[in-house]
Design a protein around this motif. Structure first.
Motif, PDB file in Angstrom:
ATOM      1  N   TYR A 229       0.667  -1.338  -0.122  1.00 24.66           N
ATOM      2  CA  TYR A 229       0.230  -0.110   0.125  1.00 24.66           C
ATOM      3  C   TYR A 229       0.956   1.222  -0.114  1.00 24.66           C
ATOM      4  O   TYR A 229       0.417   2.477   0.483  1.00 24.66           O
ATOM      5  CB  TYR A 229      -0.847   0.087   1.227  1.00 24.66           C
ATOM      6  CG  TYR A 229      -1.795  -1.246   1.234  1.00 24.66           C
ATOM      7  CD1 TYR A 229      -2.638  -1.676   0.258  1.00 24.66           C
ATOM      8  CD2 TYR A 229      -1.716  -2.033   2.507  1.00 24.66           C
ATOM      9  CE1 TYR A 229      -3.312  -2.803   0.282  1.00 24.66           C
ATOM     10  CE2 TYR A 229      -2.596  -3.026   2.467  1.00 24.66           C
ATOM     11  CZ  TYR A 229      -3.440  -3.462   1.498  1.00 24.66           C
ATOM     12  OH  TYR A 229      -4.113  -4.723   1.819  1.00 24.66           O
ATOM     13  N   SER A 261      -4.552   8.423   5.837  1.00 24.34           N
ATOM     14  CA  SER A 261      -4.005   7.337   5.189  1.00 24.34           C
ATOM     15  C   SER A 261      -4.886   5.978   5.559  1.00 24.34           C
ATOM     16  O   SER A 261      -5.251   5.854   6.564  1.00 24.34           O
ATOM     17  CB  SER A 261      -2.530   6.745   5.855  1.00 24.34           C
ATOM     18  OG  SER A 261      -2.317   5.558   5.779  1.00 24.34           O
ATOM     19  N   SER A 262      -5.586   5.379   4.616  1.00 25.20           N
ATOM     20  CA  SER A 262      -6.221   4.228   4.737  1.00 25.20           C
ATOM     21  C   SER A 262      -5.571   3.217   5.406  1.00 25.20           C
ATOM     22  O   SER A 262      -6.094   2.362   6.258  1.00 25.20           O
ATOM     23  CB  SER A 262      -6.904   3.967   3.298  1.00 25.20           C
ATOM     24  OG  SER A 262      -5.824   3.381   2.637  1.00 25.20           O
ATOM     25  N   ARG A 263      -4.418   3.039   5.164  1.00 21.89           N
ATOM     26  CA  ARG A 263      -3.694   2.038   5.911  1.00 21.89           C
ATOM     27  C   ARG A 263      -3.588   2.318   7.302  1.00 21.89           C
ATOM     28  O   ARG A 263      -3.457   1.398   8.152  1.00 21.89           O
ATOM     29  CB  ARG A 263      -2.077   2.057   5.030  1.00 21.89           C
ATOM     30  CG  ARG A 263      -1.213   0.739   5.758  1.00 21.89           C
ATOM     31  CD  ARG A 263       0.002   0.993   4.904  1.00 21.89           C
ATOM     32  NE  ARG A 263       0.857  -0.119   5.591  1.00 21.89           N
ATOM     33  CZ  ARG A 263       2.375  -0.238   4.815  1.00 21.89           C
ATOM     34  NH1 ARG A 263       2.616   0.788   3.975  1.00 21.89           N
ATOM     35  NH2 ARG A 263       3.130  -1.005   5.488  1.00 21.89           N
ATOM     36  N   GLN A 264      -3.341   3.570   7.710  1.00 15.55           N
ATOM     37  CA  GLN A 264      -3.129   3.783   8.984  1.00 15.55           C
ATOM     38  C   GLN A 264      -4.695   3.712   9.629  1.00 15.55           C
ATOM     39  O   GLN A 264      -4.599   3.187  10.940  1.00 15.55           O
ATOM     40  CB  GLN A 264      -2.711   5.254   9.421  1.00 15.55           C
ATOM     41  CG  GLN A 264      -1.405   5.634   9.025  1.00 15.55           C
ATOM     42  CD  GLN A 264      -0.430   5.022  10.133  1.00 15.55           C
ATOM     43  OE1 GLN A 264      -0.698   4.217  11.043  1.00 15.55           O
ATOM     44  NE2 GLN A 264       0.814   5.232   9.780  1.00 15.55           N
ATOM     45  N   ARG A 266      -6.787   1.486   8.895  1.00 14.96           N
ATOM     46  CA  ARG A 266      -6.974  -0.140   9.114  1.00 14.96           C
ATOM     47  C   ARG A 266      -6.218  -0.449  10.582  1.00 14.96           C
ATOM     48  O   ARG A 266      -6.478  -1.470  11.281  1.00 14.96           O
ATOM     49  CB  ARG A 266      -6.505  -0.809   7.927  1.00 14.96           C
ATOM     50  CG  ARG A 266      -5.884  -2.337   8.039  1.00 14.96           C
ATOM     51  CD  ARG A 266      -7.487  -3.024   8.081  1.00 14.96           C
ATOM     52  NE  ARG A 266      -7.350  -4.517   8.267  1.00 14.96           N
ATOM     53  CZ  ARG A 266      -6.759  -5.197   9.506  1.00 14.96           C
ATOM     54  NH1 ARG A 266      -6.321  -4.525  10.538  1.00 14.96           N
ATOM     55  NH2 ARG A 266      -6.569  -6.498   9.184  1.00 14.96           N
ATOM     56  N   THR A 267      -4.866   0.025  10.562  1.00 16.47           N
ATOM     57  CA  THR A 267      -4.047  -0.287  11.425  1.00 16.47           C
ATOM     58  C   THR A 267      -4.579  -0.027  12.855  1.00 16.47           C
ATOM     59  O   THR A 267      -4.545  -0.624  13.911  1.00 16.47           O
ATOM     60  CB  THR A 267      -2.544   0.038  11.139  1.00 16.47           C
ATOM     61  OG1 THR A 267      -2.171  -0.426   9.816  1.00 16.47           O
ATOM     62  CG2 THR A 267      -1.549  -0.461  12.358  1.00 16.47           C
ATOM     63  N   HIS A 312      -5.387   1.070   0.558  1.00 15.62           N
ATOM     64  CA  HIS A 312      -5.954  -0.116   0.980  1.00 15.62           C
ATOM     65  C   HIS A 312      -7.229  -0.603   0.414  1.00 15.62           C
ATOM     66  O   HIS A 312      -7.862   0.152  -0.245  1.00 15.62           O
ATOM     67  CB  HIS A 312      -6.213   0.197   2.470  1.00 15.62           C
ATOM     68  CG  HIS A 312      -6.473  -1.048   3.389  1.00 15.62           C
ATOM     69  ND1 HIS A 312      -7.401  -1.640   3.217  1.00 15.62           N
ATOM     70  CD2 HIS A 312      -5.513  -1.958   4.063  1.00 15.62           C
ATOM     71  CE1 HIS A 312      -7.486  -2.742   4.237  1.00 15.62           C
ATOM     72  NE2 HIS A 312      -6.274  -2.837   4.584  1.00 15.62           N
TER      73      HIS A 312
END
Length: 540
Positions: A229, A261-264, A266-267, A312
């Motif tokens: 990502y 951040s879509s990754r953040q 999710r995390t 993501h």
């Protein structure tokens, strides 16, 4: 009806004298009496404003400093228009709506072109699915009662200027001169290299982006530069470091970036085992609501000039709790699947998914062998998830030596030839969708000069609005997986060499650089956002 412009012009012109002052006093008296009557009537009921009129200013100023008053009292249905000349008579065809304003007493500035007066316009009204409307003066429906406090003389709105710049750019692109040769652009890669070159040049010359400083870390302003990502992280990093396109004054911006951040998300927000994206969606809903409440910019276009960049797989789904974010905002996402009704072709942007293994050296090991030294017809190795990969494996695993299709690259094979070496040694690299339509293998294939074979129905390919993917890739329908080898063998040797050469020339458009380089991946993404935004600016 008295021509106030001419009367006042005589009063302030050379040698105006006592007669001019008498005229001016009479006009002021008429305006004050009418205003007093209007204010007296303003305590009864609500009225829609039908027109605007120019009346003399209440000070010894120049004739340009007319003030705008509504043609009828804003609170009484039977009051007559104030004396003056309707503003619509002096509006030029070039005027466009500007920002949201309560037009109680607004002092216009003259248009430099024709001497016309441009007011602060009312809120933008959608002309299509949430997009900026056709340029032109929009009538005010209802307004709040006018303020009796003195109002400073405003200028032509910055948002009017940015709209005019976008309209100018769109017209310039439509009339792009033919490009016969360009040392930096290889024409066969593009649908129309002339249009792309002109659009890119206009972007460099005009585009300004405002980045909201709002948002908690690490959910916002915290790019991650590795993994599958990494695209969203690299774009965020390079955008926030940029000085060419980024402006501190939002009034000068054509586009507004939501730097989360879509990754953040999710995390940080996903509850393990819950199978629920709701906490992520709630954050985005509240984040956008706070921005639209704090600043006026979202509300001008209902988010149509705002964009997000998220790679993501869940990125598109987490916009569902905010209707304007989902429908209007430009979504730059890896999961560019038109079948799900969230990604909109022509408005949203397909983000190239890049698997960055070493952030300090994102271009490590790129390049591959020439066509004559590629002994493997087709190669794939990867996890078996989604609907396509199990079908691919069932039809081609251990069925044909030319078709190197693996679930996981066996240790005994990997010891002799790594995953990357397989891609560098294969004519075609199979890029099937996983859980979602996107796959980092497409960009990996481009990095290693391997012609990508894309198997993902309903997938909008990156930069599809400007690139001709048929020149350097093969798109295979999911139903045609059993015929995959036949399809690949049907490509002649001459055509394959041409396609592989195109892949090598294409590579620079998919590279991340620590400092952005012209036409690289950062600029290509930004251009797609710019290009799609222009497509929804209406020109009369």
């Amino acid at each position: 009806m008295i021509d106030y412009e001419k009367a006042v012009a005589r009063g302030v012109g050379s040698g105006g004298g006592a007669g001019a002052r008498g005229w001016r006093s009479l006009l002021l008296l008429v305006a004050l009496v009418a205003s007093t009557a209007a204010l007296y009537a303003s305590f009864s009921s609500t009225l829609r404003v039908s027109a605007w009129f120019l009346v003399p200013p209440l000070s010894n100023s120049s004739p340009e400093e007319f003030v705008l008053l509504p043609s009828t009292c804003p609170t009484h249905p039977h009051t007559r228009p104030l004396l003056g000349r309707p503003l619509s008579a002096s509006l030029s065809s070039a005027q466009v709506p500007v920002s949201t304003a309560s037009p109680s007493l607004i002092a216009p500035s003259p248009s430099p072109a024709e001497g016309a007066y441009v007011p602060k316009a009312p809120p933008l009204v959608p002309d299509g699915p949430g997009f900026i409307p056709s340029p032109g003066f929009l009538p005010v429906s209802t307004v709040t009662p006018p303020s009796v406090a003195p109002v400073p003389r405003p200028r032509v709105g910055d948002d009017a200027m940015t709209d005019l710049q976008l309209i100018h750019a769109k017209k310039a692109i439509a009339g792009a001169p033919v490009v016969l040769h360009d040392p930096d652009l290889y024409a066969p890669l593009f649908l129309n290299v002339s249009v792309f070159k002109r659009s890119y040049k206009m972007m460099e010359r005009i585009l300004k982006v405002y980045i909201y400083e709002d948002g908690p870390k690490p959910l916002c302003h915290t790019p991650q530069l590795d993994g599958i990502y990494a695209s969203e992280g690299w774009f965020m990093k390079l955008m926030e470091e940029n000085t060419q396109f980024v402006v501190k004054d939002p009034n000068k911006a054509h586009l507004f970036y939501l730097p989360y951040s879509s990754r953040q998300l999710r995390t940080q927000l996903y509850v393990a085992g819950s199978r629920s994206m709701k906490p992520l969606s709630i954050f985005l809903r509240d984040y956008v609501n706070s921005i639209s409440a704090k600043y006026p910019f979202w509300n001008r276009t209902r988010g149509a000039d705002h964009f997000l960049v998220a790679c993501h797989d869940w990125a598109t789904y987490t916009t569902n709790l905010h209707e304007e974010l989902r429908k209007n905002t430009i979504k730059v996402v890896c999961n560019a699947d038109v079948s799900e009704g969230v990604f909109v072709r022509g408005k949203d942007v397909s983000l190239a998914e890049t698997y960055v293994r070493t952030p300090n050296s994102p271009r490590k090991a790129i390049g591959g062998r020439p066509a004559s030294r590629r002994s493997i017809l087709a190669f794939f190795a990867g996890q078996m998830h989604g609907r396509v990969r199990p079908i691919l494996l069932r039809h081609w695993r251990r069925r044909d030596r030319d078709m190197r299709i693996y679930e996981v690259l066996p240790d005994e094979i990997a010891a002799k030839m790594s995953y990357i070496e397989h891609m560098k040694s294969s004519k075609f690299c199979i890029c099937p969708m996983g859980y979602e339509v996107n796959s980092p293998r497409i960009v990996e294939a481009i990095y290693y000069d391997c012609v990508p074979v894309i198997i993902a129905d309903n997938f909008v390919l990156p930069f599809q609005e400007v690139l001709d993917w048929s020149a350097f890739s093969v798109v295979v329908a999911e139903k045609d997986i059993p015929s995959l080898k036949e399809i690949l063998l049907g490509i002649s040797g001459r055509r394959y060499v041409r396609m592989q050469t195109n892949v090598r020339r294409l590579r620079k458009h998919f590279l991340w650089n620590d400092k952005p380089v012209k036409y690289d991946l950062f600029h290509m993404i930004l251009h797609s956002i710019w290009f799609n935004r222009l497509n929804h600016v209406h020109v009369r």
